[in-house]
Structure formats: C-alpha cells, structure tokens
Design a protein around this motif. Structure first.
Motif, PDB file in Angstrom:
ATOM      1  N   VAL A   1      82.985  38.183 129.046  1.00  0.00           N
ATOM      2  CA  VAL A   1      81.830  38.976 128.593  1.00  0.00           C
ATOM      3  C   VAL A   1      80.591  38.608 129.395  1.00  0.00           C
ATOM      4  N   LEU A   2      80.344  37.305 129.562  1.00  0.00           N
ATOM      5  CA  LEU A   2      79.182  36.881 130.347  1.00  0.00           C
ATOM      6  C   LEU A   2      79.307  37.351 131.791  1.00  0.00           C
ATOM      7  N   GLY A   3      80.521  37.330 132.337  1.00  0.00           N
ATOM      8  CA  GLY A   3      80.718  37.794 133.701  1.00  0.00           C
ATOM      9  C   GLY A   3      80.383  39.262 133.868  1.00  0.00           C
ATOM     10  N   TYR A   4      80.913  40.095 132.991  1.00  0.00           N
ATOM     11  CA  TYR A   4      80.657  41.539 133.117  1.00  0.00           C
ATOM     12  C   TYR A   4      79.204  41.887 132.816  1.00  0.00           C
TER      13      TYR A   4
ATOM     14  N   LYS B   1      83.116  39.299 137.816  1.00  0.00           N
ATOM     15  CA  LYS B   1      84.422  39.501 137.184  1.00  0.00           C
ATOM     16  C   LYS B   1      84.768  38.466 136.119  1.00  0.00           C
ATOM     17  N   GLY B   2      84.303  37.230 136.275  1.00  0.00           N
ATOM     18  CA  GLY B   2      84.760  36.185 135.380  1.00  0.00           C
ATOM     19  C   GLY B   2      86.130  35.686 135.822  1.00  0.00           C
ATOM     20  N   PRO B   3      86.807  34.861 135.000  1.00  0.00           N
ATOM     21  CA  PRO B   3      88.120  34.320 135.390  1.00  0.00           C
ATOM     22  C   PRO B   3      89.148  35.441 135.566  1.00  0.00           C
ATOM     23  N   ASN B   4      89.770  35.519 136.743  1.00  0.00           N
ATOM     24  CA  ASN B   4      90.778  36.569 136.981  1.00  0.00           C
ATOM     25  C   ASN B   4      91.861  36.127 137.952  1.00  0.00           C
ATOM     26  N   VAL B   5      92.041  34.809 138.104  1.00  0.00           N
ATOM     27  CA  VAL B   5      93.010  34.300 139.074  1.00  0.00           C
ATOM     28  C   VAL B   5      94.244  33.733 138.385  1.00  0.00           C
ATOM     29  N   VAL B   6      94.058  32.901 137.357  1.00  0.00           N
ATOM     30  CA  VAL B   6      95.179  32.225 136.697  1.00  0.00           C
ATOM     31  C   VAL B   6      95.833  33.182 135.714  1.00  0.00           C
TER      32      VAL B   6
ATOM     33  N   LEU C   1      88.869  32.399 122.821  1.00  0.00           N
ATOM     34  CA  LEU C   1      87.452  32.739 122.664  1.00  0.00           C
ATOM     35  C   LEU C   1      86.651  32.270 123.878  1.00  0.00           C
ATOM     36  N   THR C   2      87.016  31.103 124.420  1.00  0.00           N
ATOM     37  CA  THR C   2      86.331  30.645 125.634  1.00  0.00           C
ATOM     38  C   THR C   2      86.564  31.603 126.788  1.00  0.00           C
ATOM     39  N   LEU C   3      87.794  32.144 126.889  1.00  0.00           N
ATOM     40  CA  LEU C   3      88.076  33.132 127.942  1.00  0.00           C
ATOM     41  C   LEU C   3      87.274  34.404 127.714  1.00  0.00           C
ATOM     42  N   LEU C   4      87.222  34.864 126.454  1.00  0.00           N
ATOM     43  CA  LEU C   4      86.448  36.063 126.145  1.00  0.00           C
ATOM     44  C   LEU C   4      84.981  35.859 126.480  1.00  0.00           C
ATOM     45  N   GLU C   5      84.450  34.684 126.163  1.00  0.00           N
ATOM     46  CA  GLU C   5      83.043  34.417 126.467  1.00  0.00           C
ATOM     47  C   GLU C   5      82.779  34.479 127.967  1.00  0.00           C
TER      48      GLU C   5
ATOM     49  N   VAL D   1      74.280  37.716 122.384  1.00  0.00           N
ATOM     50  CA  VAL D   1      72.999  37.008 122.259  1.00  0.00           C
ATOM     51  C   VAL D   1      72.854  35.977 123.376  1.00  0.00           C
ATOM     52  N   ARG D   2      73.943  35.271 123.680  1.00  0.00           N
ATOM     53  CA  ARG D   2      73.871  34.259 124.737  1.00  0.00           C
ATOM     54  C   ARG D   2      73.552  34.905 126.091  1.00  0.00           C
ATOM     55  N   ALA D   3      74.099  36.081 126.340  1.00  0.00           N
ATOM     56  CA  ALA D   3      73.873  36.728 127.631  1.00  0.00           C
ATOM     57  C   ALA D   3      72.493  37.377 127.726  1.00  0.00           C
TER      58      ALA D   3
END
Length: 323
Positions: free
Chosen positions: A32-35, A40-45, A25-29, A278-280
C-alpha cells in the motif's frame, strides 16, 4: 485428550492465524505504501511478492542475536517475549465468533493487559543501557498511559449503555443498529486514540528516526526484534477488531454463524487499511501536540460522555420495560 484440546490445540487455533495475519499485514503495508508513493513495493520473492514475509521472518530468526555488553541480560531477553505474550493473550476473550475463554469482564481483561505492555517497553528501554532506547521507552510509556485514560473513559460510557463488560454484550446490543450512528464523534476519538496507543503514524514519536534512531528497540536485532515487530502488528489488528465490535458490531443476531465471522474479518481489514492510509498521508505530530490532544481535547469529551451516559442510566432506571 480434552485437556490437550483445551490448553494446547484451542490456543494454537487462535495464535497461528493471528501470526499469519500479522505476517501478511506487513506485506500489505509495504504494498500500500509503495503504490501510494508511485512504486511497486515487494515483488521479487514469490508471485507478486507474496513470499516476502516468510523470507523476512526466516532472515530475522536465523541471524545471530546481538547482546550489548552493558545490557541487563535477563530483562533484555525477557522484554520481547513478554511483549508478544501480552499481545497474544489479549485475543483470548474476543468473539471470533467464539472466544477462547468466556469472561464476564472481557473488556477489563483487555484494558489490564494493554496496561501491562508498558512494562515490556520499559524493560526493553532500560535494560538496553542506551540513552536513545531509554528516551524512546519514556515517550512510549507517557503516550500509552495518557491515551489509555481517554480509551478507558469511552469504554466506561459504552459499558453503562450496554449493561455488561463482556464483548458479546456489545454485539447483542447492536442487533438492530450499530452504535456508530449515534456515537460517531466518540468513534473518531476512539480510532485516533487507538492509533496513538499502538504508536503508529502520525503519533510514532517513539520511533522518531531523526531523533531516536529506532526508539526503545534500537539495541535489538534478529529474533528479539522480530518478536517486538509481531507484537506491534498484533496489537494493531486487536485494536481494529475491538473498534469493529464496539461501533460496527451489527452481527449480534447472527453471532455464531460463518457470515458473522466473514463480516467481522472484512470490517477489520477495512479499518486496518485506514491505519495504512493514515501512515502514508500524515506527517508526525510534535510531542507537545500529542499530549495536548489527549489531555485538553479527548479527556473533557470522554468525561462529558461518561456524565451523559450516567444521566441516561439514572433516568431510565425506574422505567418499567415495555411489554
């Protein structure tokens, strides 16, 4: 062997999926916030950043924990453990579709333990011996207690309608139609209250970065901070699951089937995405607006709903059932 299955294996079959869901869920958050912010959000590991939660967890738990010199050592270390334990215990009576323990008073159990989470926050803020942490804890306690009043009154009205305190009774009561279609104003009030109860944006006054740095957990790092983080997101998923059971639990006729589990999971994911949206989208409320909303808006509406439920209950008490 039976005792091991009852007290070890069965709880682990609930705890491990919840913790895995919290991690992703933390990854999804973050995605979602990135897009939503055109990045992009996290996309390296790992592929598409899927291993980022595992990397974050390993990093947090192998770091050296920091203990402030003037902090109360026992309470400082016990608060995050208590917070996560309470967050996981509240999953016990939830029908997923089978519950870990059968409780006739399941809703009262959840309300009681959600109130106990205030003590973990208070312990963390006070034992840190930091003014920022103490002010954040006081805000969290006032906010949680205030919104629990409206949540409890809404639940009281629904309990009168359904005629039971167990979560299974809410599902059975919605075999023909979901309760949302004739209680949608209460659904909106309930969802807003759950956002405030879990200290999420726009009600994240506890972690007003410009004022309090990071709220009651400002002195925590490494493993203890990760425990608070896991407890917060476990509570978000728990509240969303309860919201689905109360208002969209139309799985009563297929309660113990695989399709019921899939339907419950899908609806919970959609509600969780609403929290992220809502957060975004929304800015943070002022503290006086936060308290005005619950005490002058939600409380009268919830009391009115309880009165209406009581009137309906009294009027229908003497009517014999239809053959």
């Amino acid at each position: 062997m039976k005792l091991a299955a009852t007290y070890i294996i069965n709880p682990l079959m609930v705890i491990i999926p919840v913790l895995l869901a919290v991690a992703f869920l933390t990854l999804l958050e973050r995605k979602v916030l990135g897009y939503m912010q055109l990045r992009k959000g996290p996309n390296v590991v790992g592929p598409f950043g899927l291993l980022q939660p595992i990397a974050d967890g390993v990093k947090l738990f192998i770091k050296e924990p920091i203990h402030p010199v003037m902090a109360s050592p026992i309470l400082f270390n016990a608060a995050p453990i208590m917070s996560l334990a309470i967050a996981l215990l509240m999953w016990a009576p939830l029908p997923l579709p089978l519950s870990l323990t059968e409780l006739n008073m399941g809703m009262l159990f959840i309300l009681a333990f959600s109130s106990l989470s205030v003590y973990a926050i208070m312990g963390a803020g006070w034992s840190s011996n930091s003014k920022y942490a103490l002010i954040g804890a006081l805000r969290a306690i006032a906010q949680t207690i205030s919104y629990e009043v409206s949540l409890g009154l809404v639940l009281l009205g629904f309990i009168m309608f359904v005629g039971g305190f167990s979560l299974q009774s809410f599902l059975y009561a919605q075999e023909d139609m979901s309760l949302f279609w004739f209680t949608w104003p209460l659904c909106i009030m309930w969802v807003v209250s759950t956002i405030a109860e879990t200290n999420r944006t726009p009600f994240d006054l506890v972690e007003g970065e410009s004022e309090l740095v990071s709220g009651f957990n400002v002195e925590y790092a490494s493993g203890p901070f990760a425990l608070f983080f896991l407890a917060e997101y476990a509570n978000i998923m728990l509240m969303n699951t309860i919201s689905i059971i109360l208002f969209f639990g139309s799985e009563g006729y297929m309660m113990y089937s695989d399709s019921a589990t899939l339907s419950l999971m899908t609806k919970t994911c959609l509600f969780t995405f609403l929290f992220l949206w809502v957060r975004a989208s929304l800015p943070r409320y002022r503290y006086d607006q936060l308290m005005h909303l619950t005490w002058k808006s939600f409380l009268p509406l919830a009391l009115g709903f309880v009165v209406i439920s009581l009137m309906v209950l009294v009027m229908t008490a003497g009517i014999p059932p239809l053959d």
